[in-house]
Design a protein around this motif. Structure first.
Motif, PDB file in Angstrom:
ATOM      1  N   PHE A  52       0.862  -1.180   0.000  1.00 14.29           N
ATOM      2  CA  PHE A  52       0.000   0.000   0.000  1.00 14.29           C
ATOM      3  C   PHE A  52       0.895   1.226   0.000  1.00 14.29           C
ATOM      4  CE2 PHE A  52       0.617  -0.689   4.523  1.00 14.29           C
ATOM      5  CZ  PHE A  52       0.504   0.540   5.159  1.00 14.29           C
ATOM      6  N   ILE A  53       0.326   2.347  -0.394  1.00 14.36           N
ATOM      7  CA  ILE A  53       1.038   3.627  -0.446  1.00 14.36           C
ATOM      8  C   ILE A  53       0.584   4.478   0.726  1.00 14.36           C
ATOM      9  CG2 ILE A  53       1.212   5.810  -1.709  1.00 14.36           C
ATOM     10  CD1 ILE A  53       0.822   4.159  -4.295  1.00 14.36           C
ATOM     11  N   ILE A  54       1.558   5.037   1.449  1.00 18.70           N
ATOM     12  CA  ILE A  54       1.261   6.077   2.427  1.00 18.70           C
ATOM     13  C   ILE A  54       1.679   7.393   1.776  1.00 18.70           C
ATOM     14  CG2 ILE A  54       1.628   6.934   4.766  1.00 18.70           C
ATOM     15  CD1 ILE A  54       2.708   4.073   5.432  1.00 18.70           C
ATOM     16  N   THR A  55       0.757   8.294   1.619  1.00 13.83           N
ATOM     17  CA  THR A  55       1.047   9.519   0.881  1.00 13.83           C
ATOM     18  C   THR A  55       1.963  10.449   1.670  1.00 13.83           C
ATOM     19  OG1 THR A  55      -0.723  10.930   1.753  1.00 13.83           O
ATOM     20  CG2 THR A  55      -1.290   9.424  -0.054  1.00 13.83           C
ATOM     21  N   LYS A  84      -8.571  12.439  -7.837  1.00 24.33           N
ATOM     22  CA  LYS A  84      -7.804  12.081  -9.041  1.00 24.33           C
ATOM     23  C   LYS A  84      -6.698  11.089  -8.703  1.00 24.33           C
ATOM     24  CE  LYS A  84      -8.376  16.671 -11.165  1.00 24.33           C
ATOM     25  NZ  LYS A  84      -7.647  17.890 -11.603  1.00 24.33           N
ATOM     26  N   VAL A  85      -6.056  11.313  -7.563  1.00 23.33           N
ATOM     27  CA  VAL A  85      -4.954  10.433  -7.154  1.00 23.33           C
ATOM     28  C   VAL A  85      -5.477   9.057  -6.787  1.00 23.33           C
ATOM     29  CG1 VAL A  85      -3.126  10.096  -5.446  1.00 23.33           C
ATOM     30  CG2 VAL A  85      -3.566  12.392  -6.356  1.00 23.33           C
ATOM     31  N   THR A  86      -6.480   9.002  -5.927  1.00 26.70           N
ATOM     32  CA  THR A  86      -6.968   7.694  -5.476  1.00 26.70           C
ATOM     33  C   THR A  86      -7.577   6.897  -6.619  1.00 26.70           C
ATOM     34  OG1 THR A  86      -9.131   8.587  -4.795  1.00 26.70           O
ATOM     35  CG2 THR A  86      -7.361   8.574  -3.141  1.00 26.70           C
ATOM     36  N   ASP A  87      -8.285   7.578  -7.524  1.00 28.85           N
ATOM     37  CA  ASP A  87      -8.839   6.871  -8.680  1.00 28.85           C
ATOM     38  C   ASP A  87      -7.732   6.257  -9.530  1.00 28.85           C
ATOM     39  OD1 ASP A  87     -11.435   7.446  -7.982  1.00 28.85           O
ATOM     40  OD2 ASP A  87     -11.734   9.006  -9.499  1.00 28.85           O
ATOM     41  N   ALA A  88      -6.642   6.998  -9.733  1.00 22.22           N
ATOM     42  CA  ALA A  88      -5.535   6.499 -10.543  1.00 22.22           C
ATOM     43  C   ALA A  88      -4.858   5.311  -9.876  1.00 22.22           C
ATOM     44  CB  ALA A  88      -4.521   7.612 -10.798  1.00 22.22           C
ATOM     45  N   VAL A  89      -4.676   5.381  -8.572  1.00 24.78           N
ATOM     46  CA  VAL A  89      -4.045   4.269  -7.847  1.00 24.78           C
ATOM     47  C   VAL A  89      -4.947   3.039  -7.860  1.00 24.78           C
ATOM     48  CG1 VAL A  89      -3.288   3.488  -5.554  1.00 24.78           C
ATOM     49  CG2 VAL A  89      -2.614   5.746  -6.398  1.00 24.78           C
ATOM     50  N   HIS A  90      -6.231   3.231  -7.650  1.00 26.49           N
ATOM     51  CA  HIS A  90      -7.154   2.094  -7.653  1.00 26.49           C
ATOM     52  C   HIS A  90      -7.272   1.472  -9.049  1.00 26.49           C
ATOM     53  CE1 HIS A  90      -9.169   3.877  -3.832  1.00 26.49           C
ATOM     54  NE2 HIS A  90      -8.171   3.068  -3.526  1.00 26.49           N
ATOM     55  N   LYS A  91      -7.230   2.306 -10.074  1.00 25.48           N
ATOM     56  CA  LYS A  91      -7.264   1.781 -11.443  1.00 25.48           C
ATOM     57  C   LYS A  91      -6.060   0.897 -11.723  1.00 25.48           C
ATOM     58  CE  LYS A  91      -7.786   3.255 -16.264  1.00 25.48           C
ATOM     59  NZ  LYS A  91      -7.912   4.416 -17.185  1.00 25.48           N
ATOM     60  N   ARG A  95      -3.509   0.340  -3.370  1.00 30.73           N
ATOM     61  CA  ARG A  95      -4.173   0.757  -2.136  1.00 30.73           C
ATOM     62  C   ARG A  95      -3.416   1.989  -1.614  1.00 30.73           C
ATOM     63  NH1 ARG A  95      -4.126  -4.013  -3.627  1.00 30.73           N
ATOM     64  NH2 ARG A  95      -1.871  -3.736  -3.621  1.00 30.73           N
ATOM     65  N   ILE A  96      -4.150   2.978  -1.106  1.00 34.20           N
ATOM     66  CA  ILE A  96      -3.519   4.242  -0.730  1.00 34.20           C
ATOM     67  C   ILE A  96      -4.176   4.818   0.513  1.00 34.20           C
ATOM     68  CG2 ILE A  96      -4.995   5.490  -2.391  1.00 34.20           C
ATOM     69  CD1 ILE A  96      -2.603   7.456  -2.753  1.00 34.20           C
ATOM     70  N   VAL A  97      -3.345   5.235   1.477  1.00 35.25           N
ATOM     71  CA  VAL A  97      -3.834   5.950   2.648  1.00 35.25           C
ATOM     72  C   VAL A  97      -3.187   7.336   2.662  1.00 35.25           C
ATOM     73  CG1 VAL A  97      -4.131   3.794   3.929  1.00 35.25           C
ATOM     74  CG2 VAL A  97      -2.050   5.124   4.264  1.00 35.25           C
ATOM     75  N   ILE A  98      -3.947   8.309   3.091  1.00 34.06           N
ATOM     76  CA  ILE A  98      -3.467   9.695   3.139  1.00 34.06           C
ATOM     77  C   ILE A  98      -2.919   9.979   4.532  1.00 34.06           C
ATOM     78  CG2 ILE A  98      -4.162  12.125   3.048  1.00 34.06           C
ATOM     79  CD1 ILE A  98      -6.167  11.375   0.866  1.00 34.06           C
ATOM     80  N   GLN A  99      -1.679  10.443   4.587  1.00 27.65           N
ATOM     81  CA  GLN A  99      -1.090  10.779   5.880  1.00 27.65           C
ATOM     82  C   GLN A  99      -1.520  12.176   6.303  1.00 27.65           C
ATOM     83  OE1 GLN A  99       3.039  12.062   6.719  1.00 27.65           O
ATOM     84  NE2 GLN A  99       3.275  10.094   7.774  1.00 27.65           N
ATOM     85  N   LEU A 100      -2.094  12.274   7.488  1.00 23.62           N
ATOM     86  CA  LEU A 100      -2.522  13.555   8.047  1.00 23.62           C
ATOM     87  C   LEU A 100      -1.382  14.122   8.890  1.00 23.62           C
ATOM     88  CD1 LEU A 100      -6.145  12.611   9.194  1.00 23.62           C
ATOM     89  CD2 LEU A 100      -5.375  13.450   6.966  1.00 23.62           C
ATOM     90  N   ILE A 165     -11.526  10.023   3.258  1.00 27.51           N
ATOM     91  CA  ILE A 165     -12.382   8.920   2.807  1.00 27.51           C
ATOM     92  C   ILE A 165     -13.309   9.395   1.688  1.00 27.51           C
ATOM     93  CG2 ILE A 165     -14.152   7.263   3.504  1.00 27.51           C
ATOM     94  CD1 ILE A 165     -11.249   6.752   4.575  1.00 27.51           C
ATOM     95  N   ALA A 166     -13.816  10.628   1.799  1.00 27.96           N
ATOM     96  CA  ALA A 166     -14.646  11.181   0.727  1.00 27.96           C
ATOM     97  C   ALA A 166     -13.851  11.307  -0.559  1.00 27.96           C
ATOM     98  CB  ALA A 166     -15.191  12.550   1.149  1.00 27.96           C
ATOM     99  N   ALA A 167     -12.531  11.482  -0.442  1.00 26.06           N
ATOM    100  CA  ALA A 167     -11.668  11.581  -1.618  1.00 26.06           C
ATOM    101  C   ALA A 167     -11.277  10.217  -2.173  1.00 26.06           C
ATOM    102  CB  ALA A 167     -10.404  12.365  -1.263  1.00 26.06           C
ATOM    103  N   GLY A 168     -11.761   9.145  -1.566  1.00 25.93           N
ATOM    104  CA  GLY A 168     -11.502   7.811  -2.094  1.00 25.93           C
ATOM    105  C   GLY A 168     -10.337   7.085  -1.475  1.00 25.93           C
ATOM    106  N   ALA A 169      -9.717   7.665  -0.441  1.00 25.36           N
ATOM    107  CA  ALA A 169      -8.594   6.984   0.199  1.00 25.36           C
ATOM    108  C   ALA A 169      -9.076   5.720   0.906  1.00 25.36           C
ATOM    109  CB  ALA A 169      -7.907   7.912   1.193  1.00 25.36           C
ATOM    110  N   ASP A 170      -8.185   4.749   1.019  1.00 28.41           N
ATOM    111  CA  ASP A 170      -8.503   3.500   1.712  1.00 28.41           C
ATOM    112  C   ASP A 170      -8.347   3.635   3.219  1.00 28.41           C
ATOM    113  OD1 ASP A 170      -8.938   1.731  -0.661  1.00 28.41           O
ATOM    114  OD2 ASP A 170      -6.860   2.297  -1.067  1.00 28.41           O
ATOM    115  N   GLY A 171      -7.787   4.740   3.654  1.00 25.20           N
ATOM    116  CA  GLY A 171      -7.602   4.993   5.067  1.00 25.20           C
ATOM    117  C   GLY A 171      -6.739   6.217   5.252  1.00 25.20           C
TER     118      GLY A 171
END
Length: 357
Positions: A52-55, A84-91, A95-100, A165-171
């Protein structure tokens, strides 16, 4: 030994095809408003074969920004950009999580959209300079958050997690490491408060536990990770820690009942402490042992010290890192001159092995 990396596993709600993940890497290539772009989407999608990717660190509020052109996740425009990012990764089957990442005192008014003084647990000025659009500048003394503002900052993290999550991140991964805001609350050097967030270890870990609880309640524990860096001197802005062997076990014990997806440890070489935290943590442990080779990191998985390992600069320089390691192909060398800012050079133009051969 490398065979241990290729066994499937889970991290909370994430089913992982193997155990080699991409570490968070600040790249400073969002828009001035903090909106991710098509170039960012291309970059992350190129690396979608990681477990998975941690942004890169992503500010949960205007106060949370510390560097120029880093992404945010607190406006509708941010959400649309990250989509745009999460859609591209899922395509690309990733798997991608956004680091806060709230930087706290490691900031400068010129780097924020509102131009305000940085905030922190206490008004302790960091040593050193930070980069701004007009060049390096000394970091100013931050303003201490009031008790009420601490609670509001917890809510900023909760809202940012919902936006991710609204942006499509997996976590999401909460950044509690590397001298930033959560870490500043942990340290007696940067936390000189006299309210319920300062003084004792139980008080100093309170903010981190409240943030993790709020995020897990908002998006689910199975989609929530947390990063810590016990005793790690990287990027601390002169932050020091004197009680790591007492503080971090207490922090992990307090977090354990939340049943988070994972704990991500940026390791600083204290193997005794690492083993203690491993024994206390009930779910997936993700380990970043910077400066060591892949076989050494794979030993941590083989020995049960880690469930997943993260790789930073090698992932940056090798969009096809997983395939290269599996096939024994040579690795591209990272170019530090293109790490931060700029365009495609040193970002999306590193060659794959097929192209380079």
């Amino acid at each position: 030994m490398l065979n241990a990396l290729w066994n499937p596993t889970v991290a909370g709600d994430l089913d992982l095809p193997h155990r080699l993940a991409m570490a968070p890497l600040t790249r400073n290539r969002a828009t001035p408003e903090g909106v991710p772009t098509e170039l960012n989407a291309e970059y992350y999608a190129q690396r979608a074969d990681h477990a998975f990717i941690i942004t890169e660190g992503t500010q949960p509020s205007a106060d949370g920004q510390g560097y120029p052109v880093t992404p945010g996740i607190y406006t509708e425009e941010h959400i649309a950009g990250w989509r745009k990012v999460t859609d591209a990764v899922h395509k690309a089957d990733g798997r991608i999580v956004i680091q806060l990442m709230h930087v706290g005192r490691i900031s400068h008014p010129d780097n924020t959209p509102h131009g305000r003084q940085p905030v922190a647990p206490s008004a302790v000025k960091p040593a050193g300079v930070t980069f701004t659009a007009s060049g390096p500048q000394e970091m100013p003394e931050p303003r201490a958050l009031s008790t009420e503002e601490v609670a509001a900052t917890v809510d900023d993290f909760r809202r940012a997690a919902a936006a991710a999550i609204a942006a499509g991140a997996d976590g999401v991964e909460i950044h509690g490491a590397n001298g930033y805001l959560l870490h500043q609350f942990l340290s007696t050097h940067t936390n000189q408060r006299t309210d319920q967030y300062g003084g004792t270890i139980a008080n100093r870990i309170r903010f981190a536990v409240e943030v993790a609880t709020a995020v897990a309640d908002e998006i689910g524990a199975g989609r929530t990770g947390l990063r810590i860096s016990p005793g790690n001197p990287f990027n601390l802005g002169d932050l020091t820690e004197s009680d790591t062997h007492e503080l971090y076990p207490e922090l992990v014990r307090a977090l354990a009942p939340l049943n988070l997806a994972y704990l991500h440890i940026a390791h600083a070489g204290d193997d005794d402490l690492l083993r203690t935290l491993r024994s206390l943590w009930p779910t997936t442990l993700v380990l970043n042992r910077a400066g060591t080779d892949i076989p050494t990191r794979a030993e941590d998985v083989e020995d049960g010290l880690a469930d997943v390992i993260t790789v930073g600069s090698l992932a940056l320089a090798n969009p096809d890192l997983v395939q290269r390691i599996r096939s024994g192909a040579p690795l591209n060398t990272p170019n530090p001159e293109t790490f931060y800012g700029g365009g495609a050079a040193g970002y999306t133009d590193y060659p794959t092995h097929t192209v380079s051969s």
